[in-house]
Design a protein around this motif. Sequence first.
Motif, PDB file in Angstrom:
ATOM      1  N   VAL A  72       0.808  -1.054  -0.031  1.00 25.89           N
ATOM      2  CA  VAL A  72       0.140   0.057   0.031  1.00 25.89           C
ATOM      3  C   VAL A  72       0.928   1.247   0.157  1.00 25.89           C
ATOM      4  O   VAL A  72       1.856   1.292   0.787  1.00 25.89           O
ATOM      5  CB  VAL A  72      -0.875   0.124   1.099  1.00 25.89           C
ATOM      6  N   GLY A  73       0.517   2.256  -0.952  1.00 30.14           N
ATOM      7  CA  GLY A  73       1.168   3.333  -0.777  1.00 30.14           C
ATOM      8  C   GLY A  73       2.298   3.635  -1.615  1.00 30.14           C
ATOM      9  O   GLY A  73       3.107   4.593  -1.791  1.00 30.14           O
ATOM     10  N   SER A  74       2.557   2.449  -2.463  1.00 31.15           N
ATOM     11  CA  SER A  74       3.483   2.388  -3.548  1.00 31.15           C
ATOM     12  C   SER A  74       3.215   3.225  -4.719  1.00 31.15           C
ATOM     13  O   SER A  74       3.938   2.753  -5.930  1.00 31.15           O
ATOM     14  CB  SER A  74       4.131   1.097  -3.757  1.00 31.15           C
ATOM     15  N   GLY A  75       2.187   3.977  -5.114  1.00 30.85           N
ATOM     16  CA  GLY A  75       1.756   4.562  -5.922  1.00 30.85           C
ATOM     17  C   GLY A  75       2.826   5.640  -6.590  1.00 30.85           C
ATOM     18  O   GLY A  75       2.797   5.850  -7.817  1.00 30.85           O
ATOM     19  N   ASN A  76       3.853   5.705  -5.833  1.00 32.25           N
ATOM     20  CA  ASN A  76       4.836   6.855  -6.419  1.00 32.25           C
ATOM     21  C   ASN A  76       5.768   5.902  -7.446  1.00 32.25           C
ATOM     22  O   ASN A  76       6.776   6.512  -7.825  1.00 32.25           O
ATOM     23  CB  ASN A  76       5.712   7.146  -5.346  1.00 32.25           C
ATOM     24  N   VAL A  77       5.518   4.789  -7.796  1.00 31.04           N
ATOM     25  CA  VAL A  77       6.224   3.938  -9.033  1.00 31.04           C
ATOM     26  C   VAL A  77       5.373   4.234 -10.236  1.00 31.04           C
ATOM     27  O   VAL A  77       5.687   3.450 -11.091  1.00 31.04           O
ATOM     28  CB  VAL A  77       6.715   2.731  -8.545  1.00 31.04           C
ATOM     29  N   GLY A  78       4.443   4.944 -10.189  1.00 29.39           N
ATOM     30  CA  GLY A  78       3.644   5.180 -11.328  1.00 29.39           C
ATOM     31  C   GLY A  78       2.354   4.503 -11.445  1.00 29.39           C
ATOM     32  O   GLY A  78       1.567   4.561 -12.511  1.00 29.39           O
ATOM     33  N   VAL A  79       2.175   3.707 -10.563  1.00 29.06           N
ATOM     34  CA  VAL A  79       0.729   2.985 -10.468  1.00 29.06           C
ATOM     35  C   VAL A  79       0.192   2.838  -9.158  1.00 29.06           C
ATOM     36  O   VAL A  79       0.828   2.513  -8.205  1.00 29.06           O
ATOM     37  CB  VAL A  79       1.213   1.411 -10.977  1.00 29.06           C
ATOM     38  N   ARG A 126      10.100  -2.822 -10.342  1.00 30.61           N
ATOM     39  CA  ARG A 126      10.147  -1.522 -10.740  1.00 30.61           C
ATOM     40  C   ARG A 126      10.515  -0.641  -9.310  1.00 30.61           C
ATOM     41  O   ARG A 126      11.223   0.180  -9.222  1.00 30.61           O
ATOM     42  CB  ARG A 126       9.189  -0.900 -11.575  1.00 30.61           C
ATOM     43  N   ARG A 127       9.766  -1.004  -8.440  1.00 28.21           N
ATOM     44  CA  ARG A 127       9.665  -0.352  -7.172  1.00 28.21           C
ATOM     45  C   ARG A 127      10.907  -0.706  -6.434  1.00 28.21           C
ATOM     46  O   ARG A 127      11.647   0.287  -5.728  1.00 28.21           O
ATOM     47  CB  ARG A 127       8.479  -0.748  -6.267  1.00 28.21           C
ATOM     48  N   ALA A 128      11.372  -2.005  -6.351  1.00 23.76           N
ATOM     49  CA  ALA A 128      12.407  -2.454  -5.586  1.00 23.76           C
ATOM     50  C   ALA A 128      13.984  -1.756  -6.438  1.00 23.76           C
ATOM     51  O   ALA A 128      14.598  -1.392  -5.667  1.00 23.76           O
ATOM     52  CB  ALA A 128      12.751  -3.725  -5.657  1.00 23.76           C
ATOM     53  N   LYS A 129      13.767  -1.460  -7.774  1.00 30.61           N
ATOM     54  CA  LYS A 129      14.715  -0.965  -8.346  1.00 30.61           C
ATOM     55  C   LYS A 129      14.950   0.647  -7.975  1.00 30.61           C
ATOM     56  O   LYS A 129      16.037   1.013  -7.733  1.00 30.61           O
ATOM     57  CB  LYS A 129      14.833  -0.998 -10.111  1.00 30.61           C
ATOM     58  N   LYS A 130      13.756   1.210  -7.911  1.00 31.63           N
ATOM     59  CA  LYS A 130      13.951   2.609  -7.715  1.00 31.63           C
ATOM     60  C   LYS A 130      14.535   2.786  -6.398  1.00 31.63           C
ATOM     61  O   LYS A 130      15.058   3.711  -6.088  1.00 31.63           O
ATOM     62  CB  LYS A 130      12.288   3.189  -7.548  1.00 31.63           C
ATOM     63  N   TYR A 131      14.099   2.123  -5.178  1.00 33.19           N
ATOM     64  CA  TYR A 131      14.576   2.361  -3.707  1.00 33.19           C
ATOM     65  C   TYR A 131      16.044   1.548  -3.842  1.00 33.19           C
ATOM     66  O   TYR A 131      16.783   2.187  -2.796  1.00 33.19           O
ATOM     67  CB  TYR A 131      13.704   1.788  -2.679  1.00 33.19           C
ATOM     68  N   GLY A 132      16.398   0.773  -4.491  1.00 33.30           N
ATOM     69  CA  GLY A 132      17.550   0.215  -4.415  1.00 33.30           C
ATOM     70  C   GLY A 132      18.197   0.016  -2.974  1.00 33.30           C
ATOM     71  O   GLY A 132      17.500  -0.730  -2.538  1.00 33.30           O
ATOM     72  N   GLY A 133      19.081   0.639  -2.770  1.00 34.78           N
ATOM     73  CA  GLY A 133      19.813   0.239  -1.332  1.00 34.78           C
ATOM     74  C   GLY A 133      19.077   1.215  -0.219  1.00 34.78           C
ATOM     75  O   GLY A 133      19.325   1.050   0.907  1.00 34.78           O
ATOM     76  N   LEU A 134      18.041   1.923  -0.589  1.00 33.16           N
ATOM     77  CA  LEU A 134      17.440   2.600   0.464  1.00 33.16           C
ATOM     78  C   LEU A 134      16.249   2.066   0.747  1.00 33.16           C
ATOM     79  O   LEU A 134      15.177   2.438   0.620  1.00 33.16           O
ATOM     80  CB  LEU A 134      17.302   4.176  -0.034  1.00 33.16           C
ATOM     81  N   ARG A 135      16.217   0.827   1.047  1.00 25.64           N
ATOM     82  CA  ARG A 135      15.289  -0.129   1.303  1.00 25.64           C
ATOM     83  C   ARG A 135      14.234   0.500   2.399  1.00 25.64           C
ATOM     84  O   ARG A 135      12.992   0.139   2.338  1.00 25.64           O
ATOM     85  CB  ARG A 135      15.588  -1.411   2.097  1.00 25.64           C
ATOM     86  N   ILE A 136      14.755   1.414   3.478  1.00 28.16           N
ATOM     87  CA  ILE A 136      13.842   1.846   4.477  1.00 28.16           C
ATOM     88  C   ILE A 136      12.627   2.756   3.841  1.00 28.16           C
ATOM     89  O   ILE A 136      11.476   2.998   4.285  1.00 28.16           O
ATOM     90  CB  ILE A 136      14.548   2.444   5.599  1.00 28.16           C
ATOM     91  N   LEU A 137      13.205   3.440   2.568  1.00 22.43           N
ATOM     92  CA  LEU A 137      12.216   4.251   2.217  1.00 22.43           C
ATOM     93  C   LEU A 137      11.015   3.722   1.519  1.00 22.43           C
ATOM     94  O   LEU A 137      10.147   4.195   1.215  1.00 22.43           O
ATOM     95  CB  LEU A 137      12.932   5.206   1.226  1.00 22.43           C
ATOM     96  N   GLY A 138      11.495   2.288   1.118  1.00 26.68           N
ATOM     97  CA  GLY A 138      10.345   1.622   0.355  1.00 26.68           C
ATOM     98  C   GLY A 138       9.329   0.774   1.307  1.00 26.68           C
ATOM     99  O   GLY A 138       8.262   0.484   0.897  1.00 26.68           O
TER     100      GLY A 138
END
Length: 198
Positions: free
Chosen positions: A134-141, A185-197
Motif C-alpha cells: 500500500v502506498g507505492s503509487g509513487n512508482v507510477g501505478v 520497478r519499485r525495488a529498483k527505484k529504492y535500491g539500497g534505500l530499503r527503509i524508504l520503500g
Amino acid sequence: MPDMNTLEIVLAAGTGIGLASVAGIRAFVPLLLAALAARLGLLELPDALSFLSEWAFVGVLVGLAVAEAVLDKFGALDRVLDGVMTPVRLASGALLFAVALQSTLWAGAIPELVAGGVIAAAVSVLKAVLRPPVGSGNVGVSDGFISIMEDAVALVGGVVAILVPLVPLAFVAFFLFFLYRVRRRRAKKYGGLRILGD
C-alpha cells in the motif's frame, strides 16, 4: 461427472480452469457470472447445484461481489482482505471447477474440487505476494488502479471463461506479470534505500 466425450471434457475443463483462475482474483464475480450464465442457459448446472441460478442467490452474489470490490479500494484493508479472502477464493474456485465439469458436491467430485481450489488458491497467493505494498503509487501505478484492474480481469475473464475456455488464464497470467513488473520497478527505484520503500 455426466457422460461426456473427450472434446466436451477438454472444453469443460478449460472453462473450469478459466473460472477458477479468475476466482483467485475476485471470489464472487465469477460465481455471479456463472449463476447468470446458468439463468441464461449458457452454463449447465448439475441438479445438486441448481440453487446457484436462483434469483435470490444471484442477488446475494451481487452484494458480495460489490462488497469485495469496494473493500479492496481501501489500501489499509488490502492485506487483511487478501488474507481473509484466500480461503473464500479457494472455495469459489473449487465450486466453479466442479460446476464447469457438471460434477456434484459429493465424494465423486473430490478431484474437481481439489483442482479448482488449488488453481484459485495459487492465483490468490501469487496476487497477494506480487501486489505492491500500500502506498507505492509513487512508482507510477496507484493502489486504486491495481484494484480496478483486478475488477476488470475478474469481470472480463469470467465472461470470457464461459464463452471461450482457457483464455482467462492468459488474462490472469498477464495481470500477475504486471504486478511482478510493478513490484520489481519499485525495488529498483529504492535500491539500497530499503527503509524508504517500506
